[in-house]
Design a protein around this motif. Structure first.
Motif, mmCIF file in Angstrom:
data_model
loop_
_atom_site.group_PDB
_atom_site.id
_atom_site.type_symbol
_atom_site.label_atom_id
_atom_site.label_comp_id
_atom_site.label_asym_id
_atom_site.label_seq_id
_atom_site.Cartn_x
_atom_site.Cartn_y
_atom_site.Cartn_z
ATOM 1 N N ARG A 129 0.848 -1.186 0.000
ATOM 2 C CA ARG A 129 0.000 0.000 0.000
ATOM 3 C C ARG A 129 0.884 1.236 0.000
ATOM 4 N NH1 ARG A 129 -5.723 -0.781 -0.339
ATOM 5 N NH2 ARG A 129 -5.994 -2.941 0.216
ATOM 6 N N SER A 130 0.459 2.264 -0.697
ATOM 7 C CA SER A 130 1.128 3.561 -0.584
ATOM 8 C C SER A 130 0.116 4.597 -0.123
ATOM 9 C CB SER A 130 1.723 3.995 -1.924
ATOM 10 O OG SER A 130 2.769 3.134 -2.305
ATOM 11 N N ALA A 131 0.602 5.571 0.639
ATOM 12 C CA ALA A 131 -0.236 6.688 1.071
ATOM 13 C C ALA A 131 -0.107 7.805 0.040
ATOM 14 C CB ALA A 131 0.209 7.180 2.443
ATOM 15 N N VAL A 132 -1.222 8.182 -0.590
ATOM 16 C CA VAL A 132 -1.216 9.264 -1.577
ATOM 17 C C VAL A 132 -1.969 10.448 -0.978
ATOM 18 C CG1 VAL A 132 -1.882 9.943 -3.915
ATOM 19 C CG2 VAL A 132 -1.191 7.571 -3.460
ATOM 20 N N LEU A 133 -1.331 11.626 -0.927
ATOM 21 C CA LEU A 133 -2.018 12.796 -0.392
ATOM 22 C C LEU A 133 -1.494 14.069 -1.061
ATOM 23 C CD1 LEU A 133 -0.712 13.756 3.160
ATOM 24 C CD2 LEU A 133 0.560 12.275 1.638
ATOM 25 N N ASP A 134 -2.295 15.078 -1.116
ATOM 26 C CA ASP A 134 -3.659 15.268 -0.688
ATOM 27 C C ASP A 134 -4.595 14.806 -1.814
ATOM 28 O OD1 ASP A 134 -6.078 16.238 0.307
ATOM 29 O OD2 ASP A 134 -5.509 18.314 0.223
ATOM 30 N N VAL A 135 -5.700 14.139 -1.473
ATOM 31 C CA VAL A 135 -6.598 13.689 -2.531
ATOM 32 C C VAL A 135 -7.896 14.496 -2.567
ATOM 33 C CG1 VAL A 135 -5.632 11.379 -2.782
ATOM 34 C CG2 VAL A 135 -7.445 11.752 -1.107
ATOM 35 N N ALA A 227 -6.361 11.884 -9.768
ATOM 36 C CA ALA A 227 -5.705 10.574 -9.848
ATOM 37 C C ALA A 227 -6.534 9.512 -9.133
ATOM 38 C CB ALA A 227 -4.304 10.651 -9.237
ATOM 39 N N LEU A 228 -6.986 9.831 -7.913
ATOM 40 C CA LEU A 228 -7.740 8.845 -7.128
ATOM 41 C C LEU A 228 -9.031 8.449 -7.832
ATOM 42 C CD1 LEU A 228 -8.157 7.276 -4.445
ATOM 43 C CD2 LEU A 228 -9.389 9.267 -3.597
ATOM 44 N N SER B 223 -2.642 17.863 -14.443
ATOM 45 C CA SER B 223 -3.631 16.872 -13.994
ATOM 46 C C SER B 223 -3.884 15.830 -15.067
ATOM 47 C CB SER B 223 -4.968 17.553 -13.687
ATOM 48 O OG SER B 223 -4.769 18.586 -12.793
ATOM 49 N N GLY B 224 -3.907 16.268 -16.330
ATOM 50 C CA GLY B 224 -4.161 15.329 -17.428
ATOM 51 C C GLY B 224 -3.062 14.293 -17.536
ATOM 52 N N ASN B 225 -1.813 14.736 -17.366
ATOM 53 C CA ASN B 225 -0.686 13.807 -17.419
ATOM 54 C C ASN B 225 -0.731 12.846 -16.233
ATOM 55 O OD1 ASN B 225 2.350 13.162 -16.645
ATOM 56 N ND2 ASN B 225 2.263 13.524 -18.842
ATOM 57 N N VAL B 226 -1.051 13.380 -15.047
ATOM 58 C CA VAL B 226 -1.167 12.527 -13.861
ATOM 59 C C VAL B 226 -2.277 11.491 -14.080
ATOM 60 C CG1 VAL B 226 -1.936 12.525 -11.449
ATOM 61 C CG2 VAL B 226 -0.193 14.157 -12.198
ATOM 62 N N ALA B 227 -3.423 11.932 -14.600
ATOM 63 C CA ALA B 227 -4.541 11.000 -14.822
ATOM 64 C C ALA B 227 -4.149 9.922 -15.828
ATOM 65 C CB ALA B 227 -5.776 11.768 -15.314
#
Lengths: 329, 329
Positions: A129-135, A227-228, B223-227
């Motif tokens: 698991r990785s912690a991704v923030l801020d979402v 991303a999320l 954001s588009g690249n991240v997505a």
């Protein structure tokens, strides 16, 4: 009282948590009759739970500002107040996210120079698991804010996954130092300078998240939310496509049956842990997913207990305070 | 000469394109001996291809600035020059993306007030394909820029998928109008005012991409690249997990065999179309993925032909010019 099912899910979850962790005791806020009716059949909770009655509840669609102005005395408000008053070491709620954040900020205040709590996603990866923030809470972030996310993500990783120096990566559109947003490049410089309780590994890209390239992935709330949710949408799409592939013919259905144990393991691994803590508050508040079942809500309770008992807030205080004083001087 | 395999992939791809579209003719730039050696066995290309020799090639790891300064006379440069000179209606390359973008901007110039071309991803969805842009060229975008992406994405959709008014959504962290970045909220206001050749449907969230909620999804390049990359990483993770589920036991392997046709269809659907056009140039340039096979490169050629023959540039000129004059006045 929160979540799609209220006490019918949260109270049995407390029973499961009580049986797994003998040290835990609970203060429960809500409609006493409804809660006490459920307790009769849950002996593990006897003597370890206090029910504090209120019939005021914050609606799932209440705006944060409404909740702050008119929330006093509601079950969510009272649960957070228990932390503010020092009666409880953590609050857990499956209710309205925006309202819980607003009420928590109001009653507990933020640590250091932070403005709003950060939301962390517990992302399934090839390595765990990785912690991704801020979402999603802090849409625009300067370099200092991104560095604070790195500190908070590392403390969260320590508290929820035990010892070891976590690795931290900064989300960008390339791994070369000349690429990216100005705030991201400036945060990279600060993180490279070191002096933190984690190992900074530099820039990572979107496809590094699922690889588990770092224990903590830092980004602004806009990109993190994109991303999320993009990931959640894609996971749903995969599941639908897979279902279609396995129901296309009688042979395919037989194939699915034969591969079922592996597919179930895969599905369990891909489910994101529902909910997570609000990071940066002067106290521990964990938001459980509104649709969580008793197992999911119990996991949120375990996470809250781990954060409260692990020195998580101390680590935050140690690492955030000096930087803020520095910035102020 | 571009891509992982050079003419050994691109020339057979032209043969496939020539057989499918009798109206196409080709001007090919590169090492003449190597290209002509391949032509002997490709009769469909006879009389429809001109090979223009150069042994200068732009490296896969050349920086864009290098390519601009020292690229004159290289195969990629000459291909774009054919468009600038009006001998060709479109250029297709599988070479270095940054170099192709820099050389294209230099020789073709941008339309209207645009600064850099936008990159568009052809995203597989539950309802077909959606165009997502920008996926990496323009990291910081004001409202006008986001509106230009909407116009370009809609024109791309028209040209590549035929008639019908496309739907356009603006990527945000919520669907309520009070949420989001200032530039995104301001773009929403402009798009709501209407007067475009598409139907604006308002804010969409990350999980709406895979649902196919809109034909065109607009966001900034960061954001588009991240997505996009998060999605690519997740797709790889999903494939690895699936392989593991299907090789865990002899029964699971048999299951995979039985479900193979459905799984293959699913895999074909999930593969993003490799490469895409640079949108906003005063001419058509399509970048094919460096690792594309002959089928993939032929698809890039078809896309280039569709864009060139469909009035794509006219639609862009019609919709971008007035706004720029407005902004300038």
């Amino acid at each position: 009282m929160g979540g799609d099912s209220g006490p019918e899910v949260t109270v049995p979850a407390l029973d499961a948590a009580a049986r797994a962790r003998p040290e835990l005791r609970f203060e429960v806020h809500g409609v006493a009759d409804r809660i006490e009716g459920l307790l009769a059949r849950l002996p593990a909770l006897r003597g370890r739970i206090e029910v504090l009655h209120t019939d005021k509840v914050i609606d799932g669609d209440a705006k944060p500002a409404q909740a702050m102005r008119r929330g006093r005395g509601a079950s969510m408000w009272n649960a957070v107040e228990a932390v503010a008053a020092g009666r409880a070491v953590a609050a857990v709620s499956a209710g309205n996210t925006g309202a819980l954040m607003a009420i928590s900020r109001l009653q507990l205040r933020m640590l250091g120079a932070l403005d709003r709590p950060a939301l962390v996603a517990n992302w399934p990866t090839a390595r765990g698991r990785s912690a991704v923030l801020d979402v999603g809470a802090n849409l625009v972030c300067d370099a200092e804010r991104l560095v604070e996310f790195a500190v908070m993500g590392a403390a969260f990783h320590h508290a929820s996954r035990g010892a070891g120096r976590p690795t931290v990566g900064l989300l960008n559109v390339g791994v070369e130092t000349e690429k990216g947003l100005e705030a991201v490049k400036a945060a990279d410089q600060i993180l490279r300078a070191g002096g933190f309780e984690f190992d900074y590994i530099g820039f990572v890209e979107g496809d590094d998240i699922a690889k588990g390239a770092a224990d903590v992935i830092v980004t602004d709330g806009f990109s993190g939310n994109v991303a999320l949710k993009t990931g959640e949408g894609l996971a749903r799409y995969f599941r639908d496509q897979l279902r279609e592939a396995f129901t296309g013919s009688p042979l395919a259905r037989l194939g699915a049956l034969l591969a079922a144990p592996g597919l179930r393991r895969m599905s369990a691994r891909m489910n994101a842990v529902s909910g997570g803590p609000f990071l940066g508050l002067n106290g521990v508040v964990v938001k459980s997913h509104g649709g969580a079942d008793a197992t999911g809500f119990a996991n949120a309770v375990f996470l809250a207990a781990d954060l409260a008992s692990s020195g998580f807030l101390d680590e935050l205080g140690r690492n955030l305070k000096p930087r803020c004083e520095e910035a102020a001087s």
